[in-house]
Each structure stands twice: as C-alpha cells, then as structure tokens.
Design an enzyme around this catalytic site. Structure first.
Site, PDB file in Angstrom:
ATOM      1  N   SER A 159       0.835  -1.211   0.000  1.00 14.91           N
ATOM      2  CA  SER A 159       0.000   0.000   0.000  1.00 14.91           C
ATOM      3  C   SER A 159       0.867   1.257   0.000  1.00 14.91           C
ATOM      4  O   SER A 159       1.958   1.277   0.581  1.00 14.91           O
ATOM      5  CB  SER A 159      -0.867   0.002   1.262  1.00 14.91           C
ATOM      6  OG  SER A 159      -1.375   1.282   1.529  1.00 14.91           O
ATOM      7  N   GLN A 168       0.209  -0.439  -4.719  1.00 10.88           N
ATOM      8  CA  GLN A 168      -1.102   0.223  -4.751  1.00 10.88           C
ATOM      9  C   GLN A 168      -0.908   1.716  -4.560  1.00 10.88           C
ATOM     10  O   GLN A 168      -0.272   2.158  -3.607  1.00 10.88           O
ATOM     11  CB  GLN A 168      -1.997  -0.346  -3.629  1.00 10.88           C
ATOM     12  CG  GLN A 168      -3.334   0.363  -3.463  1.00 10.88           C
ATOM     13  CD  GLN A 168      -3.262   1.481  -2.446  1.00 10.88           C
ATOM     14  OE1 GLN A 168      -2.541   1.377  -1.455  1.00 10.88           O
ATOM     15  NE2 GLN A 168      -3.992   2.562  -2.676  1.00 10.88           N
ATOM     16  N   TYR A 187      -2.478   5.517  -4.056  1.00  9.14           N
ATOM     17  CA  TYR A 187      -3.546   6.484  -3.799  1.00  9.14           C
ATOM     18  C   TYR A 187      -3.174   7.731  -4.577  1.00  9.14           C
ATOM     19  O   TYR A 187      -2.034   8.221  -4.481  1.00  9.14           O
ATOM     20  CB  TYR A 187      -3.633   6.825  -2.307  1.00  9.14           C
ATOM     21  CG  TYR A 187      -4.394   5.804  -1.488  1.00  9.14           C
ATOM     22  CD1 TYR A 187      -5.670   5.393  -1.870  1.00  9.14           C
ATOM     23  CD2 TYR A 187      -3.852   5.267  -0.330  1.00  9.14           C
ATOM     24  CE1 TYR A 187      -6.372   4.465  -1.113  1.00  9.14           C
ATOM     25  CE2 TYR A 187      -4.548   4.338   0.432  1.00  9.14           C
ATOM     26  CZ  TYR A 187      -5.808   3.945   0.038  1.00  9.14           C
ATOM     27  OH  TYR A 187      -6.503   3.037   0.789  1.00  9.14           O
ATOM     28  N   THR A 222      -6.284   2.689  -6.477  1.00  5.06           N
ATOM     29  CA  THR A 222      -7.505   2.578  -5.671  1.00  5.06           C
ATOM     30  C   THR A 222      -8.364   3.817  -5.879  1.00  5.06           C
ATOM     31  O   THR A 222      -7.921   4.939  -5.638  1.00  5.06           O
ATOM     32  CB  THR A 222      -7.132   2.417  -4.178  1.00  5.06           C
ATOM     33  OG1 THR A 222      -6.383   1.209  -4.041  1.00  5.06           O
ATOM     34  CG2 THR A 222      -8.368   2.339  -3.303  1.00  5.06           C
ATOM     35  N   ARG A 250     -15.096   5.645  10.385  1.00  5.77           N
ATOM     36  CA  ARG A 250     -14.876   4.385  11.117  1.00  5.77           C
ATOM     37  C   ARG A 250     -14.877   4.701  12.609  1.00  5.77           C
ATOM     38  O   ARG A 250     -13.928   5.274  13.136  1.00  5.77           O
ATOM     39  CB  ARG A 250     -13.557   3.755  10.677  1.00  5.77           C
ATOM     40  CG  ARG A 250     -13.566   3.487   9.175  1.00  5.77           C
ATOM     41  CD  ARG A 250     -12.228   3.157   8.609  1.00  5.77           C
ATOM     42  NE  ARG A 250     -12.223   3.265   7.163  1.00  5.77           N
ATOM     43  CZ  ARG A 250     -11.122   3.360   6.425  1.00  5.77           C
ATOM     44  NH1 ARG A 250      -9.940   3.350   7.012  1.00  5.77           N
ATOM     45  NH2 ARG A 250     -11.206   3.468   5.115  1.00  5.77           N
ATOM     46  N   LYS A 293      -8.868  -0.548  -8.731  1.00  2.00           N
ATOM     47  CA  LYS A 293      -9.455  -1.200  -7.548  1.00  2.00           C
ATOM     48  C   LYS A 293     -10.571  -0.344  -6.950  1.00  2.00           C
ATOM     49  O   LYS A 293     -10.429   0.880  -6.878  1.00  2.00           O
ATOM     50  CB  LYS A 293      -8.347  -1.402  -6.498  1.00  2.00           C
ATOM     51  CG  LYS A 293      -8.810  -1.983  -5.166  1.00  2.00           C
ATOM     52  CD  LYS A 293      -7.607  -2.278  -4.274  1.00  2.00           C
ATOM     53  CE  LYS A 293      -7.983  -2.963  -2.979  1.00  2.00           C
ATOM     54  NZ  LYS A 293      -8.482  -2.052  -1.960  1.00  2.00           N
ATOM     55  N   HIS A 307     -13.600  -1.986  -0.501  1.00  2.00           N
ATOM     56  CA  HIS A 307     -12.550  -1.623   0.456  1.00  2.00           C
ATOM     57  C   HIS A 307     -12.751  -2.382   1.775  1.00  2.00           C
ATOM     58  O   HIS A 307     -12.499  -1.873   2.867  1.00  2.00           O
ATOM     59  CB  HIS A 307     -12.577  -0.111   0.705  1.00  2.00           C
ATOM     60  CG  HIS A 307     -11.214   0.505   0.910  1.00  2.00           C
ATOM     61  ND1 HIS A 307     -10.569   1.229  -0.059  1.00  2.00           N
ATOM     62  CD2 HIS A 307     -10.383   0.524   1.979  1.00  2.00           C
ATOM     63  CE1 HIS A 307      -9.411   1.658   0.404  1.00  2.00           C
ATOM     64  NE2 HIS A 307      -9.267   1.236   1.645  1.00  2.00           N
ATOM     65  N   ARG A 318     -15.068  -0.683   4.402  1.00  2.00           N
ATOM     66  CA  ARG A 318     -14.522   0.428   5.183  1.00  2.00           C
ATOM     67  C   ARG A 318     -14.863   1.791   4.610  1.00  2.00           C
ATOM     68  O   ARG A 318     -14.511   2.817   5.180  1.00  2.00           O
ATOM     69  CB  ARG A 318     -12.988   0.307   5.259  1.00  2.00           C
ATOM     70  CG  ARG A 318     -12.531  -0.968   5.889  1.00  2.00           C
ATOM     71  CD  ARG A 318     -11.087  -1.260   5.595  1.00  2.00           C
ATOM     72  NE  ARG A 318     -10.152  -0.432   6.321  1.00  2.00           N
ATOM     73  CZ  ARG A 318      -9.836  -0.584   7.590  1.00  2.00           C
ATOM     74  NH1 ARG A 318     -10.406  -1.546   8.275  1.00  2.00           N
ATOM     75  NH2 ARG A 318      -8.963   0.190   8.177  1.00  2.00           N
TER      76      ARG A 318
HETATM   77  C1  FNR Z   1      -7.454  -1.922   3.722  1.00  2.00           C
HETATM   78  N1  FNR Z   1      -7.660  -1.747   2.367  1.00  2.00           N
HETATM   79  C2  FNR Z   1      -6.832  -0.915   1.647  1.00  2.00           C
HETATM   80  N2  FNR Z   1      -6.982  -0.789   0.300  1.00  2.00           N
HETATM   81  C3  FNR Z   1      -6.155  -0.012  -0.417  1.00  2.00           C
HETATM   82  O1  FNR Z   1      -6.309   0.076  -1.646  1.00  2.00           O
HETATM   83  N3  FNR Z   1      -5.133   0.666   0.214  1.00  2.00           N
HETATM   84  C4  FNR Z   1      -4.929   0.603   1.554  1.00  2.00           C
HETATM   85  O2  FNR Z   1      -4.016   1.218   2.083  1.00  2.00           O
HETATM   86  C5  FNR Z   1      -5.836  -0.187   2.323  1.00  2.00           C
HETATM   87  N4  FNR Z   1      -5.706  -0.269   3.675  1.00  2.00           N
HETATM   88  C6  FNR Z   1      -6.471  -1.162   4.380  1.00  2.00           C
HETATM   89  C7  FNR Z   1      -6.264  -1.324   5.752  1.00  2.00           C
HETATM   90  C8  FNR Z   1      -6.990  -2.281   6.435  1.00  2.00           C
HETATM   91  C9  FNR Z   1      -6.733  -2.485   7.906  1.00  2.00           C
HETATM   92  C10 FNR Z   1      -7.947  -3.077   5.775  1.00  2.00           C
HETATM   93  C11 FNR Z   1      -8.713  -4.151   6.501  1.00  2.00           C
HETATM   94  C12 FNR Z   1      -8.182  -2.893   4.441  1.00  2.00           C
HETATM   95  C13 FNR Z   1      -8.651  -2.571   1.641  1.00  2.00           C
HETATM   96  C14 FNR Z   1      -8.031  -3.888   1.216  1.00  2.00           C
HETATM   97  O3  FNR Z   1      -7.083  -3.687   0.201  1.00  2.00           O
HETATM   98  C15 FNR Z   1      -9.095  -4.861   0.680  1.00  2.00           C
HETATM   99  O4  FNR Z   1      -9.885  -4.212  -0.269  1.00  2.00           O
HETATM  100  C16 FNR Z   1      -9.963  -5.413   1.805  1.00  2.00           C
HETATM  101  O5  FNR Z   1      -9.210  -5.676   2.954  1.00  2.00           O
HETATM  102  C17 FNR Z   1     -10.654  -6.686   1.351  1.00  2.00           C
HETATM  103  O6  FNR Z   1     -11.503  -7.169   2.310  1.00  2.00           O
HETATM  104  P1  FNR Z   1     -11.109  -8.321   3.385  1.00  2.00           P
HETATM  105  O7  FNR Z   1     -10.361  -9.401   2.653  1.00  2.00           O
HETATM  106  O8  FNR Z   1     -10.265  -7.652   4.407  1.00  2.00           O
HETATM  107  O9  FNR Z   1     -12.428  -8.747   3.913  1.00  2.00           O
END
Ligand code: FNR
Length: 389
Positions: free
Chosen positions: A107, A128, A130, A156, A165, A252, A276, A279
């Site tokens: 990330s 990834q 941002y 993303t 959150r 994404k 995400h 989230r």
């Molecule tokens: C994320 N996700 C995420 N996505 C992204 O593009 N950049 C990021 O920095 C983050 N950071 C992040 C932190 C945490 C703690 C979580 C749980 C998730 C989203 C992540 O890439 C992904 O889309 C989800 O985690 C998929 O869902 P599951 O497998 O956690 O249920």
C-alpha cells in the site's frame, strides 16, 4: 504453535496479541458495518454443488494473474499500516507471499517502504497507489515503484473521501496515534508486539516520510494526509497515470458494471471488484453480490478480480466459479500476521490453498482454470441485475 484449523483461529489469536487500537483498525468497517458483514455472509449464502464418480486425481491450482504464473489465483491485498499489526509486517507478509508463490501488494500507506520490500524479497510485487494532490510526489512514487521492480500498479479509486470508522475515532487512531493511558496500558499487555516494535526502526509511513515535500516526521504527516485526499480524482487521471507508469494497470474499488466498462476504456488491464473491505460506503452491496454482473459486462475485455470477505478457500472457489480470475485477501492474511508474523501469513495462505483444493475436488474438478458456475447451486447465485436497470 497451537493447532490452527482455519482463519478464524488466527483471528482469535491476533485479537490477543495485537494492541486493541490496531486490532480494531483491522476488524472494523465504516458506520454500522453493514457492508463489512455482508461481504462474508453473502459468500455463505452461495452453496456448492457436490459431484461424485469423477476422477479427482492430479489436481492443480496453478493459474495466471496478469499473465504471471501464480501457485493459486490468490494475492495479498494492499493494507495501510500493516506494519503496526506486527513489527515489519509488510516485509514479513511479502516474504510469505513469495514463499507461497502468490503476489504481494504494498500500500501507499504502508510502514515499510517500496525499497524495503525490494531489498527483503528481491522478487516482483505490486504497488497500490492512492492518487494524492501533490503531483510531484505522485510522479516520484510511480517512478520509485518502477525502480523497485513492481510489475503492476493498482490504483484505488474508492478513497477520494474517507468513510467514518467509529472504532478508530474512539481508539484515537490517527497519524500519529493519540496515545491515551488506556491505549498505552493495553499495549503493555502485548509484550511480544512491544518487543518487536522496539527492535524495528520502521514505525512511520515509509513511502511518505522523507519523500513528500514538507513531511519530515510523523507530526507533519497528519496534516499532510488530511490535505492529500483528492476529491477531484476522475477517469481522466487514469489515462495520464497509465501513460507515466507504462506497465500493467489495475483499477481497484469498483462495484458498478458501468464503472467497470469505463475502467476498461481507460485502459485497465484488470479491475478489482471491491468495497474496500466494507470500510468506505456502508450500505453498499457485498463485492460477491455484484461480481456476476460485472463479469458479464467486462469479463471478456479484462481480468476481473475480487476482494472483500474472503476467509477461506471455499470463498475463493465461489469467486472463481462466478468468473473472477483472482481473489485478494486483506484481513485473512492480517490475522495470520498478528498471530504469528511471517509464519502466520504462510499458514493463512496454506489454509486457503488446502480448502480451495479440497473444495474443488468435492465439486468434481481437477483444474482451477476449468471451474465455472456449474460448481454452484444455481438458485443461490447472486442475481445479475444489481447495478443496471
Ligand atoms: C485496507 N484496504 C486498503 N486498500 C487499499 O487500496 N489501500 C490501503 O491502504 C488499504 N488499507 C487497508 C487497511 C486495512 C486495515 C484493511 C482491513 C483494508 C482494503 C483492502 O485492500 C481490501 O480491499 C480489503 O481488505 C478486502 O476485504 P477483506 O479481505 O479484508 O475482507
């Protein structure tokens, strides 16, 4: 190490070992967490079709993602602050991914830097991005990802504003974290985590501090991140980013078939159906609920991947059966990381691999690439008219 049967066992151990502030950061969604929960329950609603009397000898999970060989169609999702779940978390997870023959995604908001991952693994990984307002910094990140040997850029698009959150606000999880007496005393009950953090020098956002203008330390970082989310981000930006990057580009954060079509027109080599991990927009559908419709629309033009709620090899098989060419795991690997570091991530991946293999066998298939909707009970497949009237 205790006997670990499934990802839920790893989650329970991580809950004991990781300080509450960072455990909650992982195990939470936005607002009411409806979408966070739907991601998992929607997988459960899809039922598998058992077949018998077919040879299920000599099975293979080998596949390709973006033309690259992978030992199974699974990759590690990008996670901000994974290095706070376990000291050097991103480095350990990336090493575990290499050992398992799957891809790791770093990330933008990781603790370890691009260069740290390159040095530790000496293997290609994905980055990834941002899309922040500071264009100079963005350009330099793209160049650094290239120099570090990343062979795909994952853009993303679902974080131009931040979902609310509640747990993070209550726990004081900000950059830098607001350390209250209660969070500090909770940390002291996690001695292994504390020792790891004392031993490593990686406790800041490694891709940003010392690289972005005006961000020299963790205190200047919080203001910078607040200013950098870019609500003006649009499809036009994808084109110049793709041109600058010059390699494989993955988009994404898509939940809509029309958006998926636009992503393909903008030049995406793959897209990730994702909310995400629940989230961002609470009340959005589960990723797997919109997967069939998106595959119908763009599955012939691009690779469709999915993440959100994948906790087992069975979930991976269901996603592949619905037309996904790859599945990314977020929390499933983080819980392994929080429980046992690198070994825990390896364990999470092996659990998923074994479940995927056995489930495929029960459904009468020997090659993951030939699995299709016929392994699912037809009436339990999500309907395909979610997004477009
Ligand atoms: C994320 N996700 C995420 N996505 C992204 O593009 N950049 C990021 O920095 C983050 N950071 C992040 C932190 C945490 C703690 C979580 C749980 C998730 C989203 C992540 O890439 C992904 O889309 C989800 O985690 C998929 O869902 P599951 O497998 O956690 O249920």
């Amino acid at each position: 190490m205790k006997t670990i049967s499934d990802i839920e066992d790893l989650r329970r151990i991580a809950a004991r070992r990781v300080p509450r502030m960072f455990y909650d950061f992982v195990d939470s969604g936005s607002w009411t967490e409806q979408t966070y929960q739907l991601n998992q329950t929607s997988f459960k609603e899809i039922l598998l079709r058992q077949r018998v009397g077919r040879s299920i000898d000599g099975r293979s999970l080998k596949s390709k993602m973006l033309g690259v060989d992978v030992s199974m169609p699974v990759a590690i999702a990008p996670i901000g602050l994974a290095g706070m779940v376990h000291a050097d978390g991103e480095i350990l997870a990336a090493k575990a991914a290499v050992a398992a023959g799957v891809r790791y995604t770093l990330s933008t908001l990781s603790i370890a830097s691009l260069e740290d991952i390159q040095r530790a693994t000496d293997a290609p990984f994905w980055f990834q991005l941002y899309v922040m307002r500071d264009k100079q910094f963005l350009l330099s990140l793209i160049d650094r990802a290239k120099a570090a040997g990343c062979d795909a850029l994952i853009l993303t698009l679902d974080l131009s504003v931040l979902g609310n959150r509640f747990k993070d606000a209550k726990n004081g999880l900000s950059t830098p974290p607001k350390l209250t007496i209660s969070s500090l005393s909770n940390m002291l009950t996690k001695p292994k985590w504390c020792m790891g953090m004392l031993r490593t020098h990686r406790r800041n956002l490694g891709n940003i501090i010392g690289h972005a203008k005006g961000v020299g330390d963790v205190h200047s970082l919080s203001g910078w991140i607040g200013q950098q989310l870019n609500p003006a981000l649009s499809w036009k930006d994808i084109e110049w980013i793709k041109a600058r990057w010059g390699g494989k580009l993955v988009v994404k954060g898509l939940l809509d078939a029309e958006d998926a079509q636009t992503a393909v027109l903008a030049g995406a080599d793959a897209i990730i159906v994702s909310n995400h991990g629940g989230r961002q927009l609470d009340g959005a559908p589960a990723s797997v609920a919109v997967l069939p419709e998106i595959v119908d629309k763009v599955g012939r033009a691009t690779e469709v991947w999915i993440d959100g709620g994948i906790r087992s090899g069975q979930d991976v098989l269901k996603a592949i059966a619905l037309g996904a060419r790859g599945a990314l795991i977020g929390r499933a690997h983080l819980w392994g990381l929080g429980a046992y570091g690198e070994e825990g991530v390896k364990l999470a991946l092996e659990l998923i691999r074994k479940e995927l293999d056995l489930t495929m066998a029960f459904c009468g298939h020997t090659d993951i690439n030939s699995v299709d909707r016929s392994v699912l009970m037809e009436r339990t497949i999500p309907r395909t008219d979610y997004c477009v009237a």
